[in-house]
Design a protein around this motif. Sequence first.
Motif, short mmCIF file in Angstrom:
data_model
loop_
_atom_site.label_atom_id
_atom_site.label_comp_id
_atom_site.label_asym_id
_atom_site.label_seq_id
_atom_site.Cartn_x
_atom_site.Cartn_y
_atom_site.Cartn_z
N LEU A 163 0.88 -1.18 -0.01
CA LEU A 163 0.05 0.01 0.15
C LEU A 163 0.77 1.04 0.14
CD1 LEU A 163 -2.82 -0.52 2.46
CD2 LEU A 163 -3.17 -0.37 -0.04
N ARG A 164 0.61 2.29 -1.10
CA ARG A 164 1.18 3.58 -0.79
C ARG A 164 0.18 4.57 -1.27
NH1 ARG A 164 6.86 3.31 -1.14
NH2 ARG A 164 7.65 1.14 -1.51
N THR A 165 0.59 5.59 -0.84
CA THR A 165 -0.15 6.89 -1.24
C THR A 165 0.22 7.19 -2.70
OG1 THR A 165 1.36 8.38 -0.51
CG2 THR A 165 0.03 7.70 1.41
N GLU A 166 -0.82 8.12 -3.24
CA GLU A 166 -0.60 8.64 -4.44
C GLU A 166 0.69 9.38 -4.76
OE1 GLU A 166 -2.76 8.17 -7.52
OE2 GLU A 166 -2.69 6.62 -6.01
N ASP A 167 1.71 9.99 -3.58
CA ASP A 167 2.74 10.44 -3.62
C ASP A 167 3.91 9.43 -3.56
OD1 ASP A 167 1.66 12.79 -3.72
OD2 ASP A 167 1.54 13.24 -1.51
N GLY A 168 3.42 8.06 -3.35
CA GLY A 168 4.70 7.03 -3.40
C GLY A 168 5.08 6.89 -1.94
N GLU A 169 4.50 7.42 -0.90
CA GLU A 169 4.97 7.05 0.39
C GLU A 169 4.18 5.80 0.87
OE1 GLU A 169 5.97 10.44 3.32
OE2 GLU A 169 4.28 10.94 2.24
N THR A 170 4.76 4.86 1.74
CA THR A 170 4.31 3.54 2.33
C THR A 170 3.15 4.00 3.13
OG1 THR A 170 6.13 3.62 4.25
CG2 THR A 170 6.61 2.33 2.05
N LEU A 171 2.28 2.99 3.14
CA LEU A 171 0.87 3.47 3.96
C LEU A 171 0.38 1.91 4.66
CD1 LEU A 171 -1.49 4.73 4.75
CD2 LEU A 171 -2.56 3.91 2.58
N GLU A 172 0.49 2.10 6.06
CA GLU A 172 0.06 0.89 6.97
C GLU A 172 -1.42 1.55 7.68
OE1 GLU A 172 2.89 -1.31 9.36
OE2 GLU A 172 4.26 0.19 8.76
N ILE A 173 -2.25 0.52 7.52
CA ILE A 173 -3.45 0.79 8.29
C ILE A 173 -3.76 0.11 9.57
CG2 ILE A 173 -6.02 0.81 7.75
CD1 ILE A 173 -5.45 0.75 4.99
N PHE A 174 -3.76 0.80 10.72
CA PHE A 174 -3.79 0.23 12.07
C PHE A 174 -5.47 -0.07 12.31
CE2 PHE A 174 0.55 1.97 12.20
CZ PHE A 174 1.22 0.74 12.07
N SER A 175 -6.16 0.86 11.83
CA SER A 175 -7.54 1.19 12.19
C SER A 175 -8.19 2.05 11.27
CB SER A 175 -7.91 1.57 13.75
OG SER A 175 -9.08 2.03 13.68
N THR A 176 -9.34 1.57 10.47
CA THR A 176 -9.76 2.28 9.76
C THR A 176 -10.87 3.34 10.30
OG1 THR A 176 -11.68 0.62 9.57
CG2 THR A 176 -10.18 0.28 8.02
N GLY A 177 -11.10 3.35 11.56
CA GLY A 177 -11.92 4.31 12.13
C GLY A 177 -13.23 4.03 12.30
N ILE A 178 -14.06 4.83 13.17
CA ILE A 178 -15.28 4.39 13.25
C ILE A 178 -16.05 5.22 12.22
CG2 ILE A 178 -17.19 4.95 15.09
CD1 ILE A 178 -14.99 5.33 17.03
N HIS A 179 -17.20 4.17 11.56
CA HIS A 179 -18.14 4.90 10.65
C HIS A 179 -18.94 6.03 11.15
CE1 HIS A 179 -20.23 3.48 6.58
NE2 HIS A 179 -19.75 4.87 6.58
N ASN A 180 -19.11 6.89 10.45
CA ASN A 180 -19.88 8.17 10.93
C ASN A 180 -20.97 8.46 9.98
OD1 ASN A 180 -20.69 10.68 11.94
ND2 ASN A 180 -19.37 11.70 10.37
N SER A 181 -22.19 8.28 10.54
CA SER A 181 -23.34 8.20 9.65
C SER A 181 -23.96 9.81 9.60
CB SER A 181 -24.48 7.14 10.25
OG SER A 181 -24.53 7.62 11.70
N ASP A 182 -23.29 10.64 10.40
CA ASP A 182 -23.84 11.89 10.60
C ASP A 182 -23.04 13.02 9.53
OD1 ASP A 182 -25.75 11.37 12.35
OD2 ASP A 182 -24.13 11.52 13.95
N SER A 183 -22.99 14.25 9.84
CA SER A 183 -22.35 15.17 8.88
C SER A 183 -20.74 15.27 9.30
CB SER A 183 -22.80 16.50 9.15
OG SER A 183 -22.83 16.86 10.44
N GLY A 184 -19.99 15.46 8.48
CA GLY A 184 -18.62 15.62 8.67
C GLY A 184 -17.88 14.23 7.97
N PRO A 185 -16.48 14.29 8.29
CA PRO A 185 -15.79 13.01 7.79
C PRO A 185 -16.38 11.75 7.90
CG PRO A 185 -14.27 14.60 8.78
CD PRO A 185 -15.72 14.89 9.01
N ASP A 186 -16.23 10.73 6.92
CA ASP A 186 -16.80 9.44 7.03
C ASP A 186 -16.45 8.50 7.93
OD1 ASP A 186 -18.47 10.13 4.57
OD2 ASP A 186 -16.59 9.65 3.28
N PHE A 187 -15.07 8.67 8.53
CA PHE A 187 -14.70 7.95 9.57
C PHE A 187 -13.81 8.75 10.47
CE2 PHE A 187 -15.64 5.19 5.88
CZ PHE A 187 -15.92 3.76 6.66
N HIS A 188 -14.10 8.69 11.84
CA HIS A 188 -13.36 9.23 12.72
C HIS A 188 -12.37 8.29 13.47
CE1 HIS A 188 -17.20 11.99 13.44
NE2 HIS A 188 -16.53 12.28 12.19
N ASN A 189 -11.44 8.86 13.94
CA ASN A 189 -10.53 8.37 15.03
C ASN A 189 -9.55 7.21 14.22
OD1 ASN A 189 -11.11 9.92 16.96
ND2 ASN A 189 -13.01 8.71 17.56
#
Length: 428
Positions: free
Chosen positions: A22-48
Amino acid sequence: MLFTEDFLHYVWKFRLFDRSDLRTEDGETLEIFSTGIHNSDSGPDFHNARIKIGETLWAGNVEVHLSASDWQKHGHTTDEAYNNVILHVVYNNDLPLKLNNGRTVPTLQLNNRVPAELYGRYHQMIFGNQTIIPCEASIGTVDGLIMHNWLTRVLVERLEKKSAAVIAALAINRGDWEETFYQFLAANFGFKTNALPFELLAKSLPQLTLAKNKNNPMQIEALIFGQAGFLEGDLKDDYPVKLKKEYDYLRKKYSLNPIENHLWKFMRLRPPNFPTIRLAQFAALIVSANHLFSKILEIKDIDALRNLFASIKTNEYWDNHYRFDVPSKPLPKVMGAASVDVLLINTLALFLFSYGKHHQQQYYISRALKLLENLPAEKNNITADFVNLGVKITNAFESQALIELKNNYCNYKKCLQCGVGNKILKLS
């Protein structure tokens, strides 16, 4: 590929994408420890969410879009709530993302990382030509434990939604549970066809008024049939004539106004289900059961609860009548077992749950669920369809949950929010 943003949310939430290198579009390595808490209200889709980009560990919000340009289309550019987004997850990276403060948001593109098999199952469920439910080809194979756990959650959703109406009515009735129960019981006595006039009847005739005449069955019957509008015009038989005489007196005494008689429906009903018979049974119940809701809170045995309704005996006039002044073959008008069970499901179980929820007493909530577990499953078009698809339905607990599942998940193809749909989509 044809899919909605919800599908991409689902793919991110459950990490159902190729996570190798996994890499970002800038080519940096990416590791996912937690995808976050799905947000069903206004604001960003996943918190924390917690991710590592290069050597830096980040904690914050994740926003998901089909295309990176959707950031601007959705108005996030000028919304400060999105300034702390740490990762932009997109299917198609068509536009580099830079915030107003100049910070570039790392982007993960999922194009070519979504498994074709997963997309195929999703596409079939959402855009297929099913005739009953989206997952009709697979629901019969879902593990029983998974099905039970999801149906339990859906049933609670159904009861919580219906109990909100109970609590709203309770507020109007100034906290009077007996009056509120009486109104809901009346509406359910009309079943679907005559629910509205029964509800209007109960609201026009307070339980307190009935209680003042509880020792006089003729007056109770007069009040109920009079308020229902069945004692207007010329009547011939002694029984309705006496009821009319009683009602004319009581109407003036309590300043009552009857509901409009034309609201009652007889067409396409079997005679035992005529509103006149249901009204006679309702009157008999009022006469026989004092403080009915308090009794229901105390009675734990299901047979005793059934007997409250199965044992009621209408005035003998109805033994050979279905309507006033129209004789019929002699037949006692008792409530059938199926009708009694419908009242237990739609009124008693609901009020036990609502009472427990309102007073934060798990005991009554558990009693409501236990009552449904011990009642036979309802038989209707929805339950018949599920049975034909291979779903086993053993009690009212399951039939009520399946009705909720069909009406509020399947009909809207909310497969991504459904535990059963999730399981089918993630099958290997």
